[in-house]
Design a protein around this motif. Structure first.
Motif, PDB file in Angstrom:
ATOM      1  N   ASP A  46       0.871  -1.177   0.000  1.00  0.00           N
ATOM      2  CA  ASP A  46       0.000   0.000   0.000  1.00  0.00           C
ATOM      3  C   ASP A  46       0.905   1.223   0.000  1.00  0.00           C
ATOM      4  O   ASP A  46       1.290   1.725   1.054  1.00  0.00           O
ATOM      5  CB  ASP A  46      -0.911  -0.044   1.228  1.00  0.00           C
ATOM      6  CG  ASP A  46      -1.829   1.158   1.331  1.00  0.00           C
ATOM      7  OD1 ASP A  46      -2.060   1.812   0.303  1.00  0.00           O
ATOM      8  OD2 ASP A  46      -2.318   1.430   2.440  1.00  0.00           O
ATOM      9  N   GLU A  47       1.267   1.691  -1.175  1.00  0.00           N
ATOM     10  CA  GLU A  47       2.288   2.736  -1.322  1.00  0.00           C
ATOM     11  C   GLU A  47       1.960   4.018  -0.567  1.00  0.00           C
ATOM     12  O   GLU A  47       2.827   4.610   0.057  1.00  0.00           O
ATOM     13  CB  GLU A  47       2.482   3.051  -2.813  1.00  0.00           C
ATOM     14  CG  GLU A  47       3.578   4.070  -3.108  1.00  0.00           C
ATOM     15  CD  GLU A  47       4.981   3.601  -2.745  1.00  0.00           C
ATOM     16  OE1 GLU A  47       5.781   4.440  -2.278  1.00  0.00           O
ATOM     17  OE2 GLU A  47       5.267   2.411  -2.920  1.00  0.00           O
ATOM     18  N   GLU A  48       0.705   4.472  -0.607  1.00  0.00           N
ATOM     19  CA  GLU A  48       0.338   5.751   0.030  1.00  0.00           C
ATOM     20  C   GLU A  48      -0.141   5.600   1.469  1.00  0.00           C
ATOM     21  O   GLU A  48      -0.581   6.578   2.066  1.00  0.00           O
ATOM     22  CB  GLU A  48      -0.759   6.457  -0.778  1.00  0.00           C
ATOM     23  CG  GLU A  48      -0.294   7.026  -2.106  1.00  0.00           C
ATOM     24  CD  GLU A  48      -0.396   6.007  -3.222  1.00  0.00           C
ATOM     25  OE1 GLU A  48      -1.332   5.170  -3.176  1.00  0.00           O
ATOM     26  OE2 GLU A  48       0.447   6.039  -4.125  1.00  0.00           O
ATOM     27  N   ASN A  49      -0.095   4.401   2.027  1.00  0.00           N
ATOM     28  CA  ASN A  49      -0.656   4.142   3.361  1.00  0.00           C
ATOM     29  C   ASN A  49      -2.104   4.627   3.431  1.00  0.00           C
ATOM     30  O   ASN A  49      -2.537   5.220   4.422  1.00  0.00           O
ATOM     31  CB  ASN A  49       0.181   4.798   4.464  1.00  0.00           C
ATOM     32  CG  ASN A  49       1.458   4.047   4.719  1.00  0.00           C
ATOM     33  OD1 ASN A  49       1.489   2.827   4.705  1.00  0.00           O
ATOM     34  ND2 ASN A  49       2.532   4.775   4.941  1.00  0.00           N
ATOM     35  N   ALA A  50      -2.879   4.385   2.374  1.00  0.00           N
ATOM     36  CA  ALA A  50      -4.254   4.891   2.272  1.00  0.00           C
ATOM     37  C   ALA A  50      -5.262   3.987   2.968  1.00  0.00           C
ATOM     38  O   ALA A  50      -6.323   4.443   3.368  1.00  0.00           O
ATOM     39  CB  ALA A  50      -4.634   5.056   0.808  1.00  0.00           C
ATOM     40  N   CYS A  51      -4.952   2.705   3.107  1.00  0.00           N
ATOM     41  CA  CYS A  51      -5.907   1.750   3.670  1.00  0.00           C
ATOM     42  C   CYS A  51      -5.892   1.794   5.185  1.00  0.00           C
ATOM     43  O   CYS A  51      -4.856   1.984   5.806  1.00  0.00           O
ATOM     44  CB  CYS A  51      -5.578   0.335   3.210  1.00  0.00           C
ATOM     45  SG  CYS A  51      -5.706   0.115   1.447  1.00  0.00           S
ATOM     46  N   GLN A  52      -7.085   1.591   5.754  1.00  0.00           N
ATOM     47  CA  GLN A  52      -7.224   1.502   7.201  1.00  0.00           C
ATOM     48  C   GLN A  52      -7.874   0.171   7.538  1.00  0.00           C
ATOM     49  O   GLN A  52      -8.481  -0.469   6.680  1.00  0.00           O
ATOM     50  CB  GLN A  52      -8.095   2.637   7.734  1.00  0.00           C
ATOM     51  CG  GLN A  52      -7.524   4.005   7.501  1.00  0.00           C
ATOM     52  CD  GLN A  52      -8.487   5.089   7.948  1.00  0.00           C
ATOM     53  OE1 GLN A  52      -9.674   4.815   8.167  1.00  0.00           O
ATOM     54  NE2 GLN A  52      -7.994   6.299   8.064  1.00  0.00           N
ATOM     55  N   VAL A  77     -12.581  -0.531  -2.223  1.00  0.00           N
ATOM     56  CA  VAL A  77     -13.976  -0.717  -2.608  1.00  0.00           C
ATOM     57  C   VAL A  77     -14.892   0.022  -1.645  1.00  0.00           C
ATOM     58  O   VAL A  77     -15.754   0.810  -2.066  1.00  0.00           O
ATOM     59  CB  VAL A  77     -14.339  -2.221  -2.655  1.00  0.00           C
ATOM     60  CG1 VAL A  77     -15.784  -2.430  -3.033  1.00  0.00           C
ATOM     61  CG2 VAL A  77     -13.424  -2.944  -3.637  1.00  0.00           C
ATOM     62  N   ASN A  78     -14.737  -0.216  -0.328  1.00  0.00           N
ATOM     63  CA  ASN A  78     -15.543   0.463   0.705  1.00  0.00           C
ATOM     64  C   ASN A  78     -14.599   0.928   1.814  1.00  0.00           C
ATOM     65  O   ASN A  78     -13.699   0.200   2.192  1.00  0.00           O
ATOM     66  CB  ASN A  78     -16.548  -0.499   1.363  1.00  0.00           C
ATOM     67  CG  ASN A  78     -17.622  -0.933   0.427  1.00  0.00           C
ATOM     68  OD1 ASN A  78     -17.377  -1.192  -0.738  1.00  0.00           O
ATOM     69  ND2 ASN A  78     -18.821  -1.039   0.937  1.00  0.00           N
ATOM     70  N   ARG A  79     -14.864   2.102   2.333  1.00  0.00           N
ATOM     71  CA  ARG A  79     -14.131   2.595   3.494  1.00  0.00           C
ATOM     72  C   ARG A  79     -14.764   2.026   4.757  1.00  0.00           C
ATOM     73  O   ARG A  79     -15.963   1.752   4.800  1.00  0.00           O
ATOM     74  CB  ARG A  79     -14.194   4.129   3.560  1.00  0.00           C
ATOM     75  CG  ARG A  79     -13.303   4.806   2.557  1.00  0.00           C
ATOM     76  CD  ARG A  79     -11.938   4.930   3.159  1.00  0.00           C
ATOM     77  NE  ARG A  79     -11.030   5.597   2.244  1.00  0.00           N
ATOM     78  CZ  ARG A  79      -9.724   5.494   2.363  1.00  0.00           C
ATOM     79  NH1 ARG A  79      -9.194   4.784   3.322  1.00  0.00           N
ATOM     80  NH2 ARG A  79      -8.942   6.110   1.526  1.00  0.00           N
ATOM     81  N   ALA A  80     -13.958   1.881   5.811  1.00  0.00           N
ATOM     82  CA  ALA A  80     -14.482   1.443   7.113  1.00  0.00           C
ATOM     83  C   ALA A  80     -15.386   2.537   7.676  1.00  0.00           C
ATOM     84  O   ALA A  80     -15.169   3.724   7.422  1.00  0.00           O
ATOM     85  CB  ALA A  80     -13.334   1.150   8.068  1.00  0.00           C
ATOM     86  N   ALA A  81     -16.398   2.141   8.410  1.00  0.00           N
ATOM     87  CA  ALA A  81     -17.295   3.118   9.027  1.00  0.00           C
ATOM     88  C   ALA A  81     -16.525   3.939  10.044  1.00  0.00           C
ATOM     89  O   ALA A  81     -15.800   3.396  10.879  1.00  0.00           O
ATOM     90  CB  ALA A  81     -18.463   2.400   9.694  1.00  0.00           C
ATOM     91  N   GLU A  82     -16.656   5.240   9.965  1.00  0.00           N
ATOM     92  CA  GLU A  82     -15.962   6.113  10.904  1.00  0.00           C
ATOM     93  C   GLU A  82     -16.637   6.015  12.268  1.00  0.00           C
ATOM     94  O   GLU A  82     -17.854   6.187  12.390  1.00  0.00           O
ATOM     95  CB  GLU A  82     -16.022   7.571  10.411  1.00  0.00           C
ATOM     96  CG  GLU A  82     -15.347   7.794   9.065  1.00  0.00           C
ATOM     97  CD  GLU A  82     -13.832   7.594   9.117  1.00  0.00           C
ATOM     98  OE1 GLU A  82     -13.226   7.900  10.151  1.00  0.00           O
ATOM     99  OE2 GLU A  82     -13.282   7.122   8.115  1.00  0.00           O
ATOM    100  N   ALA A  83     -15.829   5.730  13.287  1.00  0.00           N
ATOM    101  CA  ALA A  83     -16.399   5.556  14.631  1.00  0.00           C
ATOM    102  C   ALA A  83     -16.225   6.812  15.449  1.00  0.00           C
ATOM    103  O   ALA A  83     -15.349   7.584  15.260  1.00  0.00           O
ATOM    104  CB  ALA A  83     -15.726   4.395  15.344  1.00  0.00           C
TER     105      ALA A  83
END
Length: 83
Positions: A46-52, A77-83
């Protein structure tokens, strides 16, 4: 030659430029016919460290980038729900 792609869930983002993605495969048991869920974990670049953690991502096979990394993040595809 076709490029292999998988869709999975990010289970760890603690490393720099690397995430761990769990990909589930559902197959029918050969003898009993019950659906069996198998999980395979891939180390993914993950080159940009974009995934959480919790994101659903599409990964694509590539040349070996390290001893264990052979996949790169194609897109989120989908972002994690922001908590």
């Amino acid at each position: 030659m076709a490029v292999k792609e998988r869709v999975g869930l990010v289970v760890s983002d603690k490393m720099d430029k690397t995430v761990v993605v769990a990909v589930e495969s559902r197959t029918s048991h050969q003898k009993y016919g019950k659906i069996v869920v198998r999980t395979k974990r891939y180390k993914v670049h993950d080159e940009e460290n974009a995934c959480q953690e919790g994101d659903r991502v599409r990964i694509r096979e590539t040349r070996p980038l390290s001893r264990t990394k052979r996949w790169v993040v194609a897109d989120i595809v989908n972002r994690a729900a922001e908590a």
